[in-house]
Design a protein around this motif. Structure first.
Motif, PDB file in Angstrom:
ATOM      1  N   UNK A 214       0.826  -1.197   0.000  1.00 37.93           N
ATOM      2  CA  UNK A 214       0.000   0.000   0.000  1.00 37.93           C
ATOM      3  C   UNK A 214       0.868   1.257   0.000  1.00 37.93           C
ATOM      4  N   UNK A 215       0.692   2.103  -1.027  1.00 39.46           N
ATOM      5  CA  UNK A 215       1.545   3.276  -1.210  1.00 39.46           C
ATOM      6  C   UNK A 215       1.482   4.219  -0.014  1.00 39.46           C
ATOM      7  N   UNK A 216       0.285   4.432   0.515  1.00 38.09           N
ATOM      8  CA  UNK A 216       0.112   5.348   1.648  1.00 38.09           C
ATOM      9  C   UNK A 216       0.879   4.846   2.867  1.00 38.09           C
ATOM     10  N   UNK A 217       0.801   3.518   3.103  1.00 39.82           N
ATOM     11  CA  UNK A 217       1.515   2.945   4.244  1.00 39.82           C
ATOM     12  C   UNK A 217       3.032   3.091   4.058  1.00 39.82           C
ATOM     13  N   UNK A 218       3.501   2.820   2.853  1.00 34.92           N
ATOM     14  CA  UNK A 218       4.934   2.935   2.562  1.00 34.92           C
ATOM     15  C   UNK A 218       5.425   4.354   2.838  1.00 34.92           C
ATOM     16  N   UNK A 219       4.647   5.338   2.391  1.00 36.11           N
ATOM     17  CA  UNK A 219       5.044   6.736   2.588  1.00 36.11           C
ATOM     18  C   UNK A 219       5.058   7.102   4.069  1.00 36.11           C
ATOM     19  N   UNK A 220       4.097   6.574   4.839  1.00 35.87           N
ATOM     20  CA  UNK A 220       4.061   6.846   6.282  1.00 35.87           C
ATOM     21  C   UNK A 220       5.282   6.261   6.991  1.00 35.87           C
ATOM     22  N   UNK A 221       5.653   5.034   6.596  1.00 35.24           N
ATOM     23  CA  UNK A 221       6.814   4.393   7.225  1.00 35.24           C
ATOM     24  C   UNK A 221       8.092   5.165   6.909  1.00 35.24           C
ATOM     25  N   UNK A 222       8.241   5.585   5.639  1.00 31.89           N
ATOM     26  CA  UNK A 222       9.423   6.358   5.256  1.00 31.89           C
ATOM     27  C   UNK A 222       9.465   7.685   5.998  1.00 31.89           C
ATOM     28  N   UNK A 223       8.301   8.321   6.132  1.00 35.04           N
ATOM     29  CA  UNK A 223       8.213   9.585   6.849  1.00 35.04           C
ATOM     30  C   UNK A 223       8.592   9.399   8.310  1.00 35.04           C
ATOM     31  N   UNK A 224       8.084   8.319   8.914  1.00 34.16           N
ATOM     32  CA  UNK A 224       8.406   8.038  10.320  1.00 34.16           C
ATOM     33  C   UNK A 224       9.891   7.793  10.513  1.00 34.16           C
ATOM     34  N   UNK A 225      10.487   7.058   9.577  1.00 35.54           N
ATOM     35  CA  UNK A 225      11.917   6.765   9.668  1.00 35.54           C
ATOM     36  C   UNK A 225      12.731   8.051   9.629  1.00 35.54           C
ATOM     37  N   UNK A 226      12.352   8.964   8.735  1.00 43.04           N
ATOM     38  CA  UNK A 226      13.080  10.232   8.626  1.00 43.04           C
ATOM     39  C   UNK A 226      12.883  11.083   9.877  1.00 43.04           C
ATOM     40  N   UNK A 377      12.087   7.353  23.022  1.00 39.62           N
ATOM     41  CA  UNK A 377      11.130   6.317  22.645  1.00 39.62           C
ATOM     42  C   UNK A 377       9.700   6.810  22.862  1.00 39.62           C
ATOM     43  N   UNK A 378       9.480   7.461  23.997  1.00 39.07           N
ATOM     44  CA  UNK A 378       8.146   7.975  24.303  1.00 39.07           C
ATOM     45  C   UNK A 378       7.742   9.067  23.304  1.00 39.07           C
ATOM     46  N   UNK A 379       8.704   9.901  22.936  1.00 33.36           N
ATOM     47  CA  UNK A 379       8.447  10.967  21.969  1.00 33.36           C
ATOM     48  C   UNK A 379       8.070  10.373  20.613  1.00 33.36           C
ATOM     49  N   UNK A 380       8.756   9.314  20.241  1.00 29.08           N
ATOM     50  CA  UNK A 380       8.481   8.667  18.958  1.00 29.08           C
ATOM     51  C   UNK A 380       7.122   7.969  18.987  1.00 29.08           C
ATOM     52  N   UNK A 381       6.782   7.400  20.141  1.00 30.69           N
ATOM     53  CA  UNK A 381       5.471   6.774  20.290  1.00 30.69           C
ATOM     54  C   UNK A 381       4.354   7.795  20.078  1.00 30.69           C
ATOM     55  N   UNK A 382       4.526   8.960  20.662  1.00 27.95           N
ATOM     56  CA  UNK A 382       3.513  10.012  20.528  1.00 27.95           C
ATOM     57  C   UNK A 382       3.423  10.503  19.088  1.00 27.95           C
ATOM     58  N   UNK A 383       4.557  10.479  18.398  1.00 23.60           N
ATOM     59  CA  UNK A 383       4.565  10.864  16.987  1.00 23.60           C
ATOM     60  C   UNK A 383       3.715   9.892  16.175  1.00 23.60           C
ATOM     61  N   UNK A 384       3.827   8.600  16.477  1.00 24.97           N
ATOM     62  CA  UNK A 384       3.011   7.589  15.800  1.00 24.97           C
ATOM     63  C   UNK A 384       1.530   7.817  16.075  1.00 24.97           C
ATOM     64  N   UNK A 385       1.219   8.145  17.328  1.00 20.93           N
ATOM     65  CA  UNK A 385      -0.181   8.386  17.698  1.00 20.93           C
ATOM     66  C   UNK A 385      -0.722   9.617  16.980  1.00 20.93           C
ATOM     67  N   UNK A 386       0.109  10.653  16.860  1.00 19.76           N
ATOM     68  CA  UNK A 386      -0.311  11.888  16.187  1.00 19.76           C
ATOM     69  C   UNK A 386      -0.583  11.650  14.710  1.00 19.76           C
ATOM     70  N   UNK A 387       0.109  10.677  14.145  1.00 21.16           N
ATOM     71  CA  UNK A 387      -0.086  10.345  12.728  1.00 21.16           C
ATOM     72  C   UNK A 387      -1.184   9.299  12.549  1.00 21.16           C
ATOM     73  N   UNK A 388      -1.881   8.962  13.650  1.00 21.60           N
ATOM     74  CA  UNK A 388      -2.984   7.991  13.623  1.00 21.60           C
ATOM     75  C   UNK A 388      -2.526   6.618  13.150  1.00 21.60           C
ATOM     76  N   UNK A 389      -1.310   6.231  13.557  1.00 22.26           N
ATOM     77  CA  UNK A 389      -0.790   4.910  13.220  1.00 22.26           C
ATOM     78  C   UNK A 389      -0.957   3.974  14.412  1.00 22.26           C
ATOM     79  N   UNK A 390      -1.260   2.741  14.144  1.00 30.89           N
ATOM     80  CA  UNK A 390      -1.478   1.787  15.227  1.00 30.89           C
ATOM     81  C   UNK A 390      -0.185   1.529  15.992  1.00 30.89           C
ATOM     82  N   UNK A 391      -0.327   1.062  17.235  1.00 25.30           N
ATOM     83  CA  UNK A 391       0.853   0.767  18.058  1.00 25.30           C
ATOM     84  C   UNK A 391       1.704  -0.318  17.436  1.00 25.30           C
ATOM     85  N   UNK A 392       1.091  -1.175  16.604  1.00 26.32           N
ATOM     86  CA  UNK A 392       1.851  -2.264  15.971  1.00 26.32           C
ATOM     87  C   UNK A 392       2.911  -1.719  15.015  1.00 26.32           C
ATOM     88  N   UNK A 393       2.643  -0.555  14.389  1.00 21.86           N
ATOM     89  CA  UNK A 393       3.623   0.052  13.486  1.00 21.86           C
ATOM     90  C   UNK A 393       4.867   0.440  14.272  1.00 21.86           C
TER      91      UNK A 393
END
Length: 494
Positions: A214-226, A377-393
């Motif tokens: 899924x293109x949207x998921x791929x872009x989110x993962x790349x964005x999170x990595x950066x 780690x906590x800051x990154x977790x909150x970033x995932x939540x702000x992007x509406x990504x599941x905890x599994x990501x």
């Protein structure tokens, strides 16, 4: 499942390393069909592609059923004394094939097993694409090939499953409606008409589906990595002493004696340089105790690589058990990479010189989460939540998914040369490397795979066949020989 257990660790390893995952059966009982569907489901979940599950499980069922049927046809035609490759015999045999085999299916399945006819599922994630292959060890006949490709072509003319149902179809072999529905289902998840191929090769019929994630998921993962790399402010630069010497090395007028003097001011760096020079890598007759001689032996490029290595280890840390385990694996891969380069690319000095550092730093993206402060780690977790990504990501990123990209982004942040950055980024996808770095990327990939093979984490079939060919490996016995030699040499070195 009671008799067949699902190995989530193997699935995670296959996804992270981009290696194929294979399951083979000779009779495809219902329990095995369920197991294959379960493995595919877990595989897609590991990639956060839950939206594909329903469609891909249907496709898998269709492909495995067709492969099983093809094998049954081979033993049925043989028993009836018919030549399956003769068009007239084929039509004659198919008249009663369905009724005869359904009435006595266990008998014909046993004949398949006795004949060694298998159905094999292969799953692989690489280069942002998911590949599903179902293989059976029997070539397609000309009649089968034509009918399959007619169905695929016809499916591309329909706009819906309902339209396919209402169309007139040939009922000789069950109408082939399942194959048409499969093509329509693939279209629903963005797969194009050429996403499915059915062909024969080396005595096997191969049904292959390749779909992009899924293109949207791929872009989110790349964005999170950066963003992860950006918020790791604990890693802005190398340690000051190493950064200073590294800057001096870029001065074309600098003398080796000046470099030796700078290194001599750092006790730890001096010890590490002498340790490197006196290792098996240089095969010196007598130990070197003079830092000036050591600098001459290693050279400018060798000193730079040493600084990249030491700076990374000191910045990322090696104090916890998890970090030490990761670096121990990296030291092994570095040693294997260096020895492989000396044996296969001895005449290419740059490849040999860079092989150790590329092997050592290939997994630095995995060390990030082990070295990161809990607040990060906590800051990154909150970033995932702000992007509406599941905890599994987040959990999968922390476990190592996308570690190649994270590591390469850090290497770019530290201005590492291209050959190191690409060795990190593509050590699980070696065919994606650029032409000027591919030899080193292939070396690091092979060294890393050998290390995991020695730990029984992967099997021979999971090695890239083209890379095996590059290192003149034709069978598992040859791989075991080179693995044993490298392992023995590493033990002697350490």
């Amino acid at each position: 499942m009671s008799e067949i257990s699902l190995s989530t660790a193997k699935i995670q390893k296959a996804v992270q390393a981009g290696v194929p995952l294979s399951i083979t059966t000779y009779t495809l009982p219902h329990q095995m069909e369920l197991y294959m569907a379960e493995v595919l489901t877990a595989f897609l979940k590991e990639l956060n592609q839950e939206g594909m599950i329903e469609y891909m499980v249907y496709c898998l069922g269709e492909l495995t059923t067709n492969a099983k049927k093809a094998n049954t046809k081979r033993v049925y035609f043989k028993e009836k004394g018919l030549n399956i490759n003769d068009p007239h015999d084929y039509e004659t045999g198919m008249e009663n094939f369905k009724n005869d085999t359904l009435d006595n299916i266990r008998y014909y399945l046993q004949l398949q097993k006795n004949a060694g006819l298998y159905v094999k599922l292969i799953l692989q994630y690489a280069a942002d694409k998911i590949k599903i292959e179902v293989r059976n060890n029997a070539d397609l006949t000309a009649t089968e090939y034509k009918r399959i490709h007619d169905k695929i072509t016809r499916a591309q003319q329909y706009s819906s499953v309902e339209e396919a149902f209402s169309a007139a179809v040939d009922a000789t072999e069950g109408a082939g409606l399942g194959l048409i529905i499969m093509v329509l289902m693939l279209a629903k998840i963005g797969a194009t008409g050429d996403s499915i191929r059915v062909f024969s090769e080396n005595g096997e019929t191969i049904s292959r589906i390749i779909v992009p994630i899924n293109k949207e998921h791929k872009e989110k993962i790349s964005m999170l990595s950066k963003e992860l790399v950006d918020i790791i402010d604990t890693l802005p630069q190398f340690p000051e002493n190493i950064a200073r010497i590294n800057t001096l090395l870029n001065d074309p007028n600098l003398k080796l004696s000046d470099i030796a003097a700078q290194i001599s001011n750092d006790v730890a760096l001096t010890a590490d340089l002498l340790k490197l020079v006196n290792s098996a890598a240089f095969s010196l007759t007598n130990p070197c105790h003079n830092i000036t001689d050591a600098v001459k032996l290693v050279g400018i490029n060798g000193i730079k690589n040493l600084l990249y290595s030491l700076g990374s280890i000191k910045s990322l840390g090696n104090s916890t058990k998890a970090q030490r385990l990761l670096w121990n694996h990296s030291y092994r891969v570095a040693f294997y990479s260096y020895n492989l380069s000396r044996n296969f690319y001895a005449s290419e000095r740059a490849v040999v010189d860079d092989s150790y550092v590329c092997g050592l730093l290939h997994d630095m993206g995995k060390v990030v989460f082990d070295s990161a402060h809990p607040k990060l780690i906590e800051k990154f977790k909150k970033l995932c939540e702000a992007k509406a990504l599941s905890s599994s990501v987040f959990e999968r990123l922390a476990a190592g998914t996308n570690h190649s990209e994270i590591g390469s982004l850090i290497a770019e942040k530290w201005n590492f040369p291209k050959v190191i950055t690409e060795s990190i980024r593509y050590h699980h996808a070696p065919t994606s490397a650029s032409n000027d770095t591919k030899k080193l990327v292939h070396i690091v990939y092979f060294a890393n795979m050998i290390s995991h093979y020695q730990e029984n984490e992967i099997e021979f079939y999971q090695f890239d066949p083209e890379i095996l060919k590059e290192f003149r490996i034709e069978n598992e016995e040859q791989l075991q020989n080179i693995s044993t030699r490298l392992q023995k040499a590493f033990k002697e070195e350490t």
